[in-house]
Write an enzyme that holds these catalytic residues in place. Structure first.
Site, PDB file in Angstrom:
ATOM      1  N   LYS A 123      -8.260  -3.173  14.105  1.00 11.77           N
ATOM      2  CA  LYS A 123      -8.941  -3.668  12.895  1.00 11.77           C
ATOM      3  C   LYS A 123      -8.817  -5.174  12.894  1.00 11.77           C
ATOM      4  CE  LYS A 123      -7.523  -3.833   8.012  1.00 11.77           C
ATOM      5  NZ  LYS A 123      -7.033  -3.015   6.874  1.00 11.77           N
ATOM      6  N   ASP A 171     -12.276  -5.774   8.223  1.00 16.86           N
ATOM      7  CA  ASP A 171     -11.841  -5.803   6.820  1.00 16.86           C
ATOM      8  C   ASP A 171     -12.106  -7.202   6.267  1.00 16.86           C
ATOM      9  OD1 ASP A 171     -10.654  -5.513   4.356  1.00 16.86           O
ATOM     10  OD2 ASP A 171      -8.662  -5.001   5.118  1.00 16.86           O
ATOM     11  N   LYS A 221      -3.640   3.392  -0.183  1.00 16.14           N
ATOM     12  CA  LYS A 221      -2.336   2.720  -0.176  1.00 16.14           C
ATOM     13  C   LYS A 221      -1.604   3.209  -1.412  1.00 16.14           C
ATOM     14  CE  LYS A 221      -4.010  -1.544   1.970  1.00 16.14           C
ATOM     15  NZ  LYS A 221      -4.440  -2.942   1.726  1.00 16.14           N
ATOM     16  N   GLY A 276      -2.066  -0.384   4.954  1.00 21.57           N
ATOM     17  CA  GLY A 276      -0.717  -0.944   5.005  1.00 21.57           C
ATOM     18  C   GLY A 276      -0.631  -2.234   4.219  1.00 21.57           C
TER      19      GLY A 276
HETATM   20  O1  OSB Z   1      -6.461  -5.280   3.125  1.00 22.22           O
HETATM   21  O2  OSB Z   1      -5.512  -3.876   4.383  1.00 22.22           O
HETATM   22  C1  OSB Z   1      -5.462  -4.948   3.743  1.00 22.22           C
HETATM   23  C2  OSB Z   1      -2.069  -6.628   4.344  1.00 22.22           C
HETATM   24  C3  OSB Z   1      -1.879  -7.245   3.135  1.00 22.22           C
HETATM   25  C4  OSB Z   1      -2.858  -7.152   2.184  1.00 22.22           C
HETATM   26  C5  OSB Z   1      -4.031  -6.430   2.423  1.00 22.22           C
HETATM   27  C6  OSB Z   1      -4.214  -5.776   3.624  1.00 22.22           C
HETATM   28  C7  OSB Z   1      -3.225  -5.913   4.613  1.00 22.22           C
HETATM   29  C8  OSB Z   1      -3.324  -5.324   5.942  1.00 22.22           C
HETATM   30  C9  OSB Z   1      -2.011  -5.042   6.626  1.00 22.22           C
HETATM   31  O3  OSB Z   1      -4.368  -5.148   6.529  1.00 22.22           O
HETATM   32  C10 OSB Z   1      -2.028  -3.845   7.476  1.00 22.22           C
HETATM   33  C11 OSB Z   1      -0.629  -3.510   7.947  1.00 22.22           C
HETATM   34  O4  OSB Z   1       0.301  -3.332   7.110  1.00 22.22           O
HETATM   35  O5  OSB Z   1      -0.470  -3.394   9.160  1.00 22.22           O
HETATM   36 MG    MG Z   2      -7.958  -3.769   3.334  1.00 21.43          MG
END
Ligand code: OSB
Ligand code: MG
Length: 372
Positions: free
Chosen positions: A162, A189, A264, A292
């Site tokens: 991603k 994303d 989440k 995450g």
């Molecule tokens: O949008 O998924 C998100 C981390 C902090 C805030 C928002 C996002 C994220 C990540 C982290 O994409 C993914 C991970 O924990 O590996």
């Molecule tokens: Mg996201």
């Protein structure tokens, strides 16, 4: 469960690599860790995934601390709990603040599982011992740096990539990764960086790159414009920020604002609501996957248990510990299996043990509250 003491720790942990998204970058991860304790000495741990600044959502470690202190912990300490699912009902009168609520609920699940001798995976109805995972890569200085970083993670065995995008670093970055890796399962994303007009003008070419999904292109609280955009794209849209509860999940799927949901537990107020969203999506035939928030080993263990449910049909943002932290606050470190999965903990509760020395090392502030 009768909680006698609860301790909140504000931790700040250095990240292995700065994580840059359309909303900004950071090289350290702030979070709140919660420890609940019964008179018997039994302990449960939870992680509140709010960060230092309100960039992803309104919550921060400091708003969560205040809401915990004034509203949530008094409820936690005033009665006994037969089951963790009672907690979200008891604090439903507190509007918003899902990450603060989720941190408490996670600690109750951990304690409950330990008391029952059952893993969180079993308690939630998980069906897999290992879950497919991918890696979420922040915006790199140049597309060439990005391609190098993707190559590194593919060599490590990650099977899904991603990449974060923002206006000016979108189609070009995707094209570079696709040119280098024509077959890799790839998704993007935007963390809400586009308006509907901008997305129509700029993101149209993304439909030609065989992406698994496009995550949260439009405003963090929007459903309706996503519906318009989804109607114009072959690629499935996936909502993250916009889905705060099961009602939003149902509405988004009914109106066609997305075809996939990122779950989440923190964003939706806890594991109970996360499972409810999983169930809504399953009834409507839409896949979900586990997002995450750069969790410590505590939150990562919860994510793995959640992602073992049957409708988590796409790889999660649940990478190995060493992708995030040189030193974590759990004794256990999660590693990538050869098949691109991470194993779900099997020990009671979250199935991880907290490294108190590491926790103390990273703690900026802590406070304990006790039952009256
Ligand atoms: O949008 O998924 C998100 C981390 C902090 C805030 C928002 C996002 C994220 C990540 C982290 O994409 C993914 C991970 O924990 O590996
Ligand atoms: Mg996201």
């Amino acid at each position: 469960m009768r909680i006698e003491h609860v301790t909140v720790y504000h931790v700040r942990m250095p990240l292995q690599h700065a994580f840059v998204t359309s909303t900004g970058g950071r090289s350290e991860r702030d979070a709140l860790i919660l420890e609940v304790r019964e008179a018997s000495g039994a302990v449960g741990w939870g992680e509140c995934v709010a960060g230092l600044e309100p960039r992803y959502s309104e919550e921060t470690v400091h708003t969560a601390w205040a809401v915990l202190e004034h509203f949530l912990l008094p409820v936690l300490l005033e009665r006994d709990w037969a089951h963790p699912q009672e907690f979200p009902q008891a604090v439903a009168w507190v509007r918003g603040h899902p990450m603060a609520k989720a941190g408490v609920e996670m600690a109750l699940w951990d304690l409950y599982g330990k008391l029952q001798g059952r893993s969180l995976k079993d308690l939630l109805g998980g069906v897999r011992d290992r879950v497919a995972v991918g890696v979420s890569i922040g915006i790199q200085p140049t597309p060439e740096d990005l391609v190098r970083r993707v190559a590194l993670f593919l060599e490590q065995g990650y099977r899904r990539i991603k990449i974060k995008i923002r206006p000016g670093r979108d189609v070009q970055d995707v094209a570079a990764v696709r040119r280098a890796f024509p077959e890799v399962p790839l998704q993007v994303d935007a963390n809400s960086a586009y308006t509907l007009t901008m997305a129509r003008e700029r993101l149209r070419p993304l439909d030609e790159y065989d992406l698994l999904l496009i995550e949260q292109p439009l405003a963090h609280d929007d459903l309706w414009d996503h519906r318009a955009l989804q109607a114009e794209f072959r690629t499935p849209l996936c909502l993250d920020e916009s889905i705060r509860h099961r009602r939003a999940a149902r509405q988004a799927l009914e109106m066609g604002a997305c075809r996939i949901i990122n779950i989440k537990q923190g964003r939706v107020g806890g594991l109970t609501e996360a499972v409810a969203i999983h169930d809504v999506a399953r009834e409507k035939g839409a896949p979900v996957w586990c997002g995450g928030m750069l969790e410590t080993g505590i939150g990562r263990a919860a994510n793995l248990a959640l992602a073992s449910l049957p409708n988590f049909r796409l790889p999660g943002d649940i990478s190995a510990t060493d992708r995030y932290y040189a030193r974590d606050i759990t004794v256990q470190r999660f590693t990538l299996n050869e098949d691109g999965t991470v194993s779900v903990p099997t020990a009671p509760g979250l199935g991880v043990e907290v490294d108190r020395e590491a926790l103390a090392h990273y703690t900026l502030a802590s406070r304990r509250w006790s039952r009256a």
